[in-house]
Design an enzyme around this catalytic site. Sequence first.
Site, mmCIF file in Angstrom:
data_model
loop_
_atom_site.group_PDB
_atom_site.id
_atom_site.type_symbol
_atom_site.label_atom_id
_atom_site.label_comp_id
_atom_site.label_asym_id
_atom_site.label_seq_id
_atom_site.Cartn_x
_atom_site.Cartn_y
_atom_site.Cartn_z
ATOM 1 N N ARG A 103 4.614 -1.240 -9.512
ATOM 2 C CA ARG A 103 3.512 -2.421 -9.656
ATOM 3 C C ARG A 103 3.157 -2.385 -11.140
ATOM 4 O O ARG A 103 2.697 -1.629 -11.863
ATOM 5 C CB ARG A 103 2.316 -2.187 -8.483
ATOM 6 C CG ARG A 103 1.522 -3.329 -8.855
ATOM 7 C CD ARG A 103 0.377 -3.667 -8.098
ATOM 8 N NE ARG A 103 -0.296 -2.303 -7.676
ATOM 9 C CZ ARG A 103 -0.931 -2.188 -6.400
ATOM 10 N NH1 ARG A 103 -1.428 -3.282 -5.641
ATOM 11 N NH2 ARG A 103 -1.748 -0.941 -6.201
ATOM 12 N N ARG A 143 -1.801 0.478 -12.688
ATOM 13 C CA ARG A 143 -2.923 0.710 -12.201
ATOM 14 C C ARG A 143 -3.181 2.155 -12.229
ATOM 15 O O ARG A 143 -2.258 2.859 -11.925
ATOM 16 C CB ARG A 143 -3.264 0.282 -10.880
ATOM 17 C CG ARG A 143 -4.047 -1.041 -10.807
ATOM 18 C CD ARG A 143 -4.122 -1.676 -9.537
ATOM 19 N NE ARG A 143 -4.638 -0.807 -8.278
ATOM 20 C CZ ARG A 143 -4.726 -1.301 -7.016
ATOM 21 N NH1 ARG A 143 -4.433 -2.606 -6.920
ATOM 22 N NH2 ARG A 143 -5.108 -0.735 -6.110
ATOM 23 N N ARG A 196 -4.238 7.660 -0.914
ATOM 24 C CA ARG A 196 -4.507 6.481 -0.367
ATOM 25 C C ARG A 196 -3.962 5.924 0.853
ATOM 26 O O ARG A 196 -4.451 5.697 1.736
ATOM 27 C CB ARG A 196 -4.133 5.337 -1.464
ATOM 28 C CG ARG A 196 -4.932 5.344 -2.591
ATOM 29 C CD ARG A 196 -4.369 4.623 -3.941
ATOM 30 N NE ARG A 196 -4.157 3.318 -3.517
ATOM 31 C CZ ARG A 196 -3.268 2.485 -4.341
ATOM 32 N NH1 ARG A 196 -2.522 3.013 -5.127
ATOM 33 N NH2 ARG A 196 -3.268 1.166 -3.973
ATOM 34 N N ARG A 241 -12.505 -2.179 5.546
ATOM 35 C CA ARG A 241 -11.487 -0.896 5.605
ATOM 36 C C ARG A 241 -11.953 0.000 6.451
ATOM 37 O O ARG A 241 -11.346 1.301 6.368
ATOM 38 C CB ARG A 241 -11.325 -0.470 4.026
ATOM 39 C CG ARG A 241 -10.083 -0.427 3.480
ATOM 40 C CD ARG A 241 -10.420 -0.349 2.020
ATOM 41 N NE ARG A 241 -9.365 0.453 1.461
ATOM 42 C CZ ARG A 241 -8.631 -0.452 0.526
ATOM 43 N NH1 ARG A 241 -9.115 -1.783 0.113
ATOM 44 N NH2 ARG A 241 -7.494 -0.076 -0.099
ATOM 45 N N LYS A 279 -1.102 -7.552 0.098
ATOM 46 C CA LYS A 279 -2.453 -8.332 0.332
ATOM 47 C C LYS A 279 -2.540 -9.081 -0.571
ATOM 48 O O LYS A 279 -3.049 -10.256 -0.572
ATOM 49 C CB LYS A 279 -3.562 -7.369 0.740
ATOM 50 C CG LYS A 279 -3.301 -6.373 2.276
ATOM 51 C CD LYS A 279 -4.344 -5.530 2.280
ATOM 52 C CE LYS A 279 -4.867 -4.511 1.191
ATOM 53 N NZ LYS A 279 -3.410 -3.375 0.855
HETATM 54 P P1 AP5 Z 1 0.331 -5.914 -3.689
HETATM 55 O O1 AP5 Z 1 0.094 -7.247 -3.587
HETATM 56 O O2 AP5 Z 1 -0.421 -5.529 -5.089
HETATM 57 O O3 AP5 Z 1 -0.233 -4.891 -2.518
HETATM 58 P P2 AP5 Z 1 -1.647 -4.584 -2.017
HETATM 59 O O4 AP5 Z 1 -1.545 -4.649 -0.620
HETATM 60 O O5 AP5 Z 1 -2.702 -5.613 -2.599
HETATM 61 O O6 AP5 Z 1 -2.024 -3.264 -2.403
HETATM 62 P P3 AP5 Z 1 -3.133 -2.497 -3.207
HETATM 63 O O7 AP5 Z 1 -2.701 -1.350 -3.773
HETATM 64 O O8 AP5 Z 1 -3.937 -3.430 -4.136
HETATM 65 O O9 AP5 Z 1 -4.019 -2.183 -1.949
HETATM 66 P P4 AP5 Z 1 -5.096 -1.309 -1.876
HETATM 67 O O10 AP5 Z 1 -5.717 -1.669 -0.615
HETATM 68 O O11 AP5 Z 1 -4.812 0.039 -2.033
HETATM 69 O O12 AP5 Z 1 -5.824 -1.398 -3.179
HETATM 70 P P5 AP5 Z 1 -7.434 -2.175 -3.584
HETATM 71 O O13 AP5 Z 1 -7.540 -2.487 -5.046
HETATM 72 O O14 AP5 Z 1 -7.728 -2.860 -2.440
HETATM 73 O O15 AP5 Z 1 1.783 -5.489 -3.620
HETATM 74 C C1 AP5 Z 1 2.245 -4.226 -4.320
HETATM 75 C C2 AP5 Z 1 3.193 -4.215 -4.957
HETATM 76 O O16 AP5 Z 1 4.522 -4.721 -4.116
HETATM 77 C C3 AP5 Z 1 3.341 -5.248 -6.259
HETATM 78 O O17 AP5 Z 1 3.988 -4.984 -7.331
HETATM 79 C C4 AP5 Z 1 4.374 -6.617 -5.570
HETATM 80 O O18 AP5 Z 1 4.534 -7.197 -6.702
HETATM 81 C C5 AP5 Z 1 4.898 -6.002 -4.572
HETATM 82 N N1 AP5 Z 1 5.369 -7.033 -3.507
HETATM 83 C C6 AP5 Z 1 4.572 -7.577 -2.734
HETATM 84 N N2 AP5 Z 1 5.017 -8.111 -1.679
HETATM 85 C C7 AP5 Z 1 6.393 -7.921 -2.023
HETATM 86 C C8 AP5 Z 1 7.457 -8.058 -1.142
HETATM 87 N N3 AP5 Z 1 7.306 -8.874 -0.053
HETATM 88 N N4 AP5 Z 1 8.654 -7.602 -1.697
HETATM 89 C C9 AP5 Z 1 8.822 -6.822 -2.627
HETATM 90 N N5 AP5 Z 1 7.839 -6.554 -3.518
HETATM 91 C C10 AP5 Z 1 6.608 -6.918 -3.156
HETATM 92 O O19 AP5 Z 1 -8.311 -0.563 -3.667
HETATM 93 C C11 AP5 Z 1 -8.118 0.171 -4.382
HETATM 94 C C12 AP5 Z 1 -9.356 1.323 -4.167
HETATM 95 O O20 AP5 Z 1 -10.611 0.457 -4.254
HETATM 96 C C13 AP5 Z 1 -9.276 1.963 -2.796
HETATM 97 O O21 AP5 Z 1 -8.270 3.021 -2.954
HETATM 98 C C14 AP5 Z 1 -10.777 2.730 -2.610
HETATM 99 O O22 AP5 Z 1 -11.073 3.467 -3.552
HETATM 100 C C15 AP5 Z 1 -11.478 1.146 -3.309
HETATM 101 N N6 AP5 Z 1 -11.761 0.194 -2.193
HETATM 102 C C16 AP5 Z 1 -11.183 -1.024 -2.245
HETATM 103 N N7 AP5 Z 1 -12.033 -1.783 -1.228
HETATM 104 C C17 AP5 Z 1 -12.456 -0.906 -0.562
HETATM 105 C C18 AP5 Z 1 -13.230 -0.893 0.905
HETATM 106 N N8 AP5 Z 1 -13.387 -2.088 1.475
HETATM 107 N N9 AP5 Z 1 -14.019 0.104 1.202
HETATM 108 C C19 AP5 Z 1 -13.915 1.322 0.163
HETATM 109 N N10 AP5 Z 1 -13.376 1.639 -0.732
HETATM 110 C C20 AP5 Z 1 -12.645 0.385 -1.264
#
Ligand code: AP5
Length: 245
Positions: A152, A186, A197, A105, A30
């Site tokens: 990552r 991270r 997660r 979410r 994402k």
């Molecule tokens: P990346 O693009 O970083 O993936 P992502 O989907 O953004 O993953 P996240 O871990 O950031 O999502 P998340 O939803 O768990 O975290 P968030 O920060 O929102 O890609 C991942 C890796 O793969 C990278 O190394 C990239 O280079 C690689 N990659 C990407 N595409 C690729 C491909 N095609 N081929 C190969 N490699 C590839 O949330 C963190 C925490 O915040 C949550 O756990 C929660 O506690 C809180 N939080 C955030 N939003 C909310 C909400 N709305 N409600 C409640 N709590 C929330």
Amino acid sequence: MGTETVQNAATGKSLVVGPVVLLGPPGAGKGTQAQRITDYFGIPQISTGDILRDHIRRGTELGLAAKAQMERGELVGDQIVCGMVADRLKQPDCTLGFILDGFPRTVKQAQWLDRHLVQLRYFETEKGCLKQPIVIQLTVEYNDLLRRLTGRRTCPTCGRIYNAYTSQKPLVDNVCDVDGSALVTRKDDCEEVIKERLKNYEDQTLPLAGYYSLRKRLIEIDGSGADVDAITSAVREAIERGDCL
Ligand code: AP5
């Protein structure tokens, strides 16, 4: 706040960009795709994870409230997160559209978003019709997600996302290609927290696909290939097609 026609600098095409929601499990790409789409359409990326991490870094009250839950891999409370998004949507750069990465979410957050966009009169185009959010769900297999998340690395200065194991490696190990900063891992990218997660995603976020599918707003894209450019093209085309929803 209404949607308007903007001209894309790269293509010269004019299109109406409204709200875009990127759904998908942790590690689906994402953030990676949102960064690229942001550049292309010239609309901001709103990552609730990034905003929360920034609050933690700055030691704000909100950051202190969210820290323990994030480190355990649990979701932060709906009220906190919706309040944060409401604040961000007040910024003038959101007027022409925005990409929500990691929000909503839960079904409650999605219902809140629908109500909030109506309050902001966000759906009213110049033609007087409604512009619904375009919701893109990226799908990737469980084992690929685990591998992506454990590999990552992120730049603490510009936020660019890399991976030690996949095609997204930096040119020099652990160094940002853009600004030379040392890359960081991270805190929630350790295997135990990743599993929590992914479980929370299945229980609380996956039902959103049904929510948006019923409203005929869901577009599924296979995010599993290693060709990040091909996925970006598919996402971009979906947004352009969604223009006529
Ligand atoms: P990346 O693009 O970083 O993936 P992502 O989907 O953004 O993953 P996240 O871990 O950031 O999502 P998340 O939803 O768990 O975290 P968030 O920060 O929102 O890609 C991942 C890796 O793969 C990278 O190394 C990239 O280079 C690689 N990659 C990407 N595409 C690729 C491909 N095609 N081929 C190969 N490699 C590839 O949330 C963190 C925490 O915040 C949550 O756990 C929660 O506690 C809180 N939080 C955030 N939003 C909310 C909400 N709305 N409600 C409640 N709590 C929330």
